[in-house]
Design a protein around this motif. Structure first.
Motif, PDB file in Angstrom:
ATOM      1  N   SER A   1      16.262   4.839   5.579  1.00 12.48           N
ATOM      2  CA  SER A   1      15.567   3.614   5.186  1.00 12.48           C
ATOM      3  C   SER A   1      14.076   3.670   5.493  1.00 12.48           C
ATOM      4  O   SER A   1      13.353   2.708   5.229  1.00 12.48           O
ATOM      5  CB  SER A   1      16.182   2.411   5.907  1.00 12.48           C
ATOM      6  OG  SER A   1      16.011   2.520   7.303  1.00 12.48           O
ATOM      7  N   ALA A   2      13.602   4.785   6.055  1.00 11.13           N
ATOM      8  CA  ALA A   2      12.190   4.885   6.444  1.00 11.13           C
ATOM      9  C   ALA A   2      11.271   4.809   5.228  1.00 11.13           C
ATOM     10  O   ALA A   2      10.194   4.200   5.295  1.00 11.13           O
ATOM     11  CB  ALA A   2      11.952   6.192   7.203  1.00 11.13           C
ATOM     12  N   LEU A   3      11.684   5.397   4.114  1.00 16.48           N
ATOM     13  CA  LEU A   3      10.843   5.406   2.917  1.00 16.48           C
ATOM     14  C   LEU A   3      10.636   3.991   2.380  1.00 16.48           C
ATOM     15  O   LEU A   3       9.523   3.609   2.003  1.00 16.48           O
ATOM     16  CB  LEU A   3      11.478   6.298   1.845  1.00 16.48           C
ATOM     17  CG  LEU A   3      10.615   6.611   0.621  1.00 16.48           C
ATOM     18  CD1 LEU A   3       9.391   7.410   1.024  1.00 16.48           C
ATOM     19  CD2 LEU A   3      11.427   7.367  -0.420  1.00 16.48           C
ATOM     20  N   THR A   4      11.703   3.205   2.370  1.00 14.58           N
ATOM     21  CA  THR A   4      11.597   1.816   1.899  1.00 14.58           C
ATOM     22  C   THR A   4      10.712   0.989   2.822  1.00 14.58           C
ATOM     23  O   THR A   4       9.893   0.182   2.362  1.00 14.58           O
ATOM     24  CB  THR A   4      12.997   1.181   1.815  1.00 14.58           C
ATOM     25  OG1 THR A   4      13.831   1.997   0.989  1.00 14.58           O
ATOM     26  CG2 THR A   4      12.937  -0.211   1.232  1.00 14.58           C
ATOM     27  N   LYS A   5      10.868   1.195   4.132  1.00 14.86           N
ATOM     28  CA  LYS A   5      10.034   0.460   5.098  1.00 14.86           C
ATOM     29  C   LYS A   5       8.557   0.792   4.919  1.00 14.86           C
ATOM     30  O   LYS A   5       7.698  -0.098   4.927  1.00 14.86           O
ATOM     31  CB  LYS A   5      10.468   0.793   6.524  1.00 14.86           C
ATOM     32  CG  LYS A   5      11.793   0.172   6.933  1.00 14.86           C
ATOM     33  CD  LYS A   5      12.108   0.518   8.369  1.00 14.86           C
ATOM     34  CE  LYS A   5      13.421  -0.111   8.806  1.00 14.86           C
ATOM     35  NZ  LYS A   5      13.737   0.242  10.214  1.00 14.86           N
ATOM     36  N   ALA A   6       8.250   2.075   4.752  1.00 19.56           N
ATOM     37  CA  ALA A   6       6.854   2.487   4.574  1.00 19.56           C
ATOM     38  C   ALA A   6       6.277   1.924   3.280  1.00 19.56           C
ATOM     39  O   ALA A   6       5.123   1.475   3.246  1.00 19.56           O
ATOM     40  CB  ALA A   6       6.761   4.004   4.588  1.00 19.56           C
ATOM     41  N   ALA A   7       7.079   1.934   2.210  1.00 23.12           N
ATOM     42  CA  ALA A   7       6.599   1.400   0.929  1.00 23.12           C
ATOM     43  C   ALA A   7       6.322  -0.100   1.035  1.00 23.12           C
ATOM     44  O   ALA A   7       5.312  -0.600   0.506  1.00 23.12           O
ATOM     45  CB  ALA A   7       7.626   1.685  -0.167  1.00 23.12           C
ATOM     46  N   ASP A   8       7.207  -0.836   1.717  1.00 24.08           N
ATOM     47  CA  ASP A   8       6.988  -2.283   1.907  1.00 24.08           C
ATOM     48  C   ASP A   8       5.749  -2.538   2.762  1.00 24.08           C
ATOM     49  O   ASP A   8       5.005  -3.494   2.527  1.00 24.08           O
ATOM     50  CB  ASP A   8       8.219  -2.916   2.566  1.00 24.08           C
ATOM     51  CG  ASP A   8       9.411  -2.962   1.630  1.00 24.08           C
ATOM     52  OD1 ASP A   8       9.208  -2.856   0.409  1.00 24.08           O
ATOM     53  OD2 ASP A   8      10.548  -3.113   2.125  1.00 24.08           O
ATOM     54  N   PHE A   9       5.537  -1.694   3.768  1.00 25.21           N
ATOM     55  CA  PHE A   9       4.380  -1.825   4.653  1.00 25.21           C
ATOM     56  C   PHE A   9       3.077  -1.669   3.869  1.00 25.21           C
ATOM     57  O   PHE A   9       2.155  -2.501   3.977  1.00 25.21           O
ATOM     58  CB  PHE A   9       4.495  -0.779   5.770  1.00 25.21           C
ATOM     59  CG  PHE A   9       3.250  -0.577   6.579  1.00 25.21           C
ATOM     60  CD1 PHE A   9       2.627  -1.640   7.209  1.00 25.21           C
ATOM     61  CD2 PHE A   9       2.696   0.686   6.719  1.00 25.21           C
ATOM     62  CE1 PHE A   9       1.474  -1.448   7.962  1.00 25.21           C
ATOM     63  CE2 PHE A   9       1.558   0.888   7.468  1.00 25.21           C
ATOM     64  CZ  PHE A   9       0.938  -0.188   8.090  1.00 25.21           C
ATOM     65  N   VAL A  10       2.990  -0.620   3.061  1.00 22.43           N
ATOM     66  CA  VAL A  10       1.773  -0.381   2.266  1.00 22.43           C
ATOM     67  C   VAL A  10       1.604  -1.466   1.206  1.00 22.43           C
ATOM     68  O   VAL A  10       0.494  -1.959   0.957  1.00 22.43           O
ATOM     69  CB  VAL A  10       1.821   1.014   1.621  1.00 22.43           C
ATOM     70  CG1 VAL A  10       0.626   1.227   0.707  1.00 22.43           C
ATOM     71  CG2 VAL A  10       1.863   2.098   2.689  1.00 22.43           C
ATOM     72  N   LYS A  11       2.713  -1.885   0.605  1.00 26.58           N
ATOM     73  CA  LYS A  11       2.650  -2.931  -0.426  1.00 26.58           C
ATOM     74  C   LYS A  11       2.129  -4.242   0.157  1.00 26.58           C
ATOM     75  O   LYS A  11       1.331  -4.945  -0.467  1.00 26.58           O
ATOM     76  CB  LYS A  11       4.030  -3.134  -1.045  1.00 26.58           C
ATOM     77  CG  LYS A  11       4.042  -4.107  -2.212  1.00 26.58           C
ATOM     78  CD  LYS A  11       5.442  -4.272  -2.766  1.00 26.58           C
ATOM     79  CE  LYS A  11       5.447  -5.307  -3.887  1.00 26.58           C
ATOM     80  NZ  LYS A  11       6.825  -5.546  -4.395  1.00 26.58           N
ATOM     81  N   ALA A  12       2.597  -4.573   1.382  1.00 32.32           N
ATOM     82  CA  ALA A  12       2.139  -5.806   2.032  1.00 32.32           C
ATOM     83  C   ALA A  12       0.642  -5.754   2.289  1.00 32.32           C
ATOM     84  O   ALA A  12      -0.075  -6.746   2.085  1.00 32.32           O
ATOM     85  CB  ALA A  12       2.895  -6.017   3.343  1.00 32.32           C
ATOM     86  N   PHE A  13       0.140  -4.599   2.724  1.00 29.05           N
ATOM     87  CA  PHE A  13      -1.309  -4.465   2.959  1.00 29.05           C
ATOM     88  C   PHE A  13      -2.082  -4.585   1.648  1.00 29.05           C
ATOM     89  O   PHE A  13      -3.138  -5.226   1.594  1.00 29.05           O
ATOM     90  CB  PHE A  13      -1.617  -3.129   3.636  1.00 29.05           C
ATOM     91  CG  PHE A  13      -3.083  -2.899   3.856  1.00 29.05           C
ATOM     92  CD1 PHE A  13      -3.742  -3.522   4.905  1.00 29.05           C
ATOM     93  CD2 PHE A  13      -3.809  -2.077   3.003  1.00 29.05           C
ATOM     94  CE1 PHE A  13      -5.107  -3.334   5.095  1.00 29.05           C
ATOM     95  CE2 PHE A  13      -5.167  -1.886   3.190  1.00 29.05           C
ATOM     96  CZ  PHE A  13      -5.818  -2.514   4.250  1.00 29.05           C
ATOM     97  N   VAL A  14      -1.561  -3.975   0.589  1.00 23.68           N
ATOM     98  CA  VAL A  14      -2.239  -4.026  -0.708  1.00 23.68           C
ATOM     99  C   VAL A  14      -2.296  -5.464  -1.234  1.00 23.68           C
ATOM    100  O   VAL A  14      -3.276  -5.870  -1.871  1.00 23.68           O
ATOM    101  CB  VAL A  14      -1.530  -3.089  -1.710  1.00 23.68           C
ATOM    102  CG1 VAL A  14      -2.006  -3.339  -3.136  1.00 23.68           C
ATOM    103  CG2 VAL A  14      -1.778  -1.635  -1.334  1.00 23.68           C
ATOM    104  N   LEU A  15      -1.257  -6.244  -0.939  1.00 21.28           N
ATOM    105  CA  LEU A  15      -1.228  -7.639  -1.405  1.00 21.28           C
ATOM    106  C   LEU A  15      -2.220  -8.522  -0.648  1.00 21.28           C
ATOM    107  O   LEU A  15      -2.526  -9.624  -1.104  1.00 21.28           O
ATOM    108  CB  LEU A  15       0.181  -8.216  -1.260  1.00 21.28           C
ATOM    109  CG  LEU A  15       1.242  -7.668  -2.212  1.00 21.28           C
ATOM    110  CD1 LEU A  15       2.599  -8.247  -1.892  1.00 21.28           C
ATOM    111  CD2 LEU A  15       0.868  -7.960  -3.667  1.00 21.28           C
TER     112      LEU A  15
END
Length: 248
Positions: free
Chosen positions: A124-138
Motif C-alpha cells: 500500500s506504500a505506492l497508494t499512500k505516496a501518490a495520495d501524499f503528493v496529490k494532496a500537496f499539489v491540491l
C-alpha cells in the motif's frame, strides 16, 4: 347378580384408568423434544468443529505480493511548480526513506513519477505516496499531507461549489466569501471543530480528514453555500462534533 357385576365393572374401570395413566406418562411434551433436538444439533456442531480445523497459511512476503514494478504519475499544474521546488526535500525524504519508493519529477511531462523497487515491502506504500503528493499539489501544506502517510483512515474529497447550487457571477463570489469568512475565520473555525483541513481553490473545495469529519465539514460548507448565516452553521457543527465525541 347386580352386586356381582359392579365389582368387575369397577375393576375394568380401574384397569383402564391405570392404562390411561401409563399412556399419559409416556407422552413427551413438545418443549422437551425441542430441547433434545437442540442439544443434538449443538453436539453435532461441536463434533464438526473438532473434526474440521481451519487451515493456517504463513504470511506472504512483500516480494511475492508486489509482482512487477508499478508506477504512479501525478500531474502538477503550473501554479504549483514553485512550491514543489521549494518543498521538494520534504516530499522526497518520507517517500524514499519511510516508504522505500523511487520518486522523480519529469521536466518534460511535468509529472511527479513514483515507482516501486526491490526495497519496497508494503504493497500500500505506492497508494499512500501518490495520495501524499496529490494532496500537496491540491494546495495542502506538506505537514498536513504527511498525515496521509502516517495514518490509514484519512481521505481526500473534492467538490465544486456549483455542484451544490448552480451560482454565477457575484452570487458565486459571495458564496465563496461566506465559506472563507473575514480573514479566513469561517474556514479556520470549520477546520478546528471538525478536525479537518480545507483548501479553497477558486470554485473547487478540497477537504482532508477522516470519513466522519469530512462529512461534518462538507455539510457545514454546503449550508454556507446555500445561504445559511455562519453563526447558525457554527452552532450546528459544534452540536454534531460534541455528539460524535461522546459516541467515540
Amino acid at each position: 347378580m347386580d352386586a356381582e357385576k359392579t365389582p368387575t365393572v369397577d375393576a375394568e374401570a380401574s384397569a383402564e384408568g391405570k392404562d390411561g395413566a401409563e399412556a399419559f406418562t409416556k407422552v413427551k411434551s413438545k418443549k422437551s423434544q425441542k430441547r433434545k433436538h437442540e442439544q443434538e444439533v449443538v453436539d453435532m456442531d461441536a463434533e464438526e468443529s473438532v473434526a474440521v480445523k481451519r487451515p493456517q497459511f504463513p504470511p506472504i512476503s512483500g516480494d511475492k505480493l508486489r509482482g512487477p514494478d508499478d508506477m504512479r504519475k501525478i500531474a502538477v499544474p503550473a501554479h504549483r511548480y514553485t512550491p514543489l521546488k521549494e518543498n521538494w526535500l520534504k516530499i522526497f525524504t518520507p517517500i524514499v526513506e519511510n516508504l522505500h519508493l523511487q520518486v522523480r519529477f519529469n521536466l518534460k511531462t511535468r509529472n511527479v513519477e513514483i515507482k516501486t523497487c526491490k526495497e519496497t515491502q508494503d504493497i500500500s506504500a505506492l497508494t499512500k505516496a501518490a495520495d501524499f503528493v496529490k494532496a500537496f499539489v491540491l494546495g495542502f501544506q506538506v505537514e498536513d499531507a504527511m498525515a496521509l502517510i502516517r495514518l490509514d483512515e484519512l481521505f481526500l474529497e473534492t467538490f465544486d461549489v456549483t455542484d451544490v447550487k448552480p451560482l454565477k457571477g457575484d452570487h458565486l463570489s459571495r458564496a465563496i466569501g461566506r465559506i472563507a469568512g473575514k480573514g479566513g475565520k469561517t474556514k479556520f473555525t470549520i477546520e478546528n471543530v471538525t478536525k479537518t483541513r480545507i483548501v479553497l481553490a477558486e470554485t473547487k473545495i478540497h477537504i482532508l480528514g477522516s470519513f466522519q469529519n469530512i462529512k461534518m465539514a462538507r455539510t457545514a460548507i454546503c449550508n454556507l453555500i446555500l445561504g445559511s448565516p455562519p453563526s447558525k452553521v457554527y452552532g450546528n457543527i459544534r452540536v454534531v462534533a460534541s455528539r460524535t465525541a461522546e459516541r467515540f
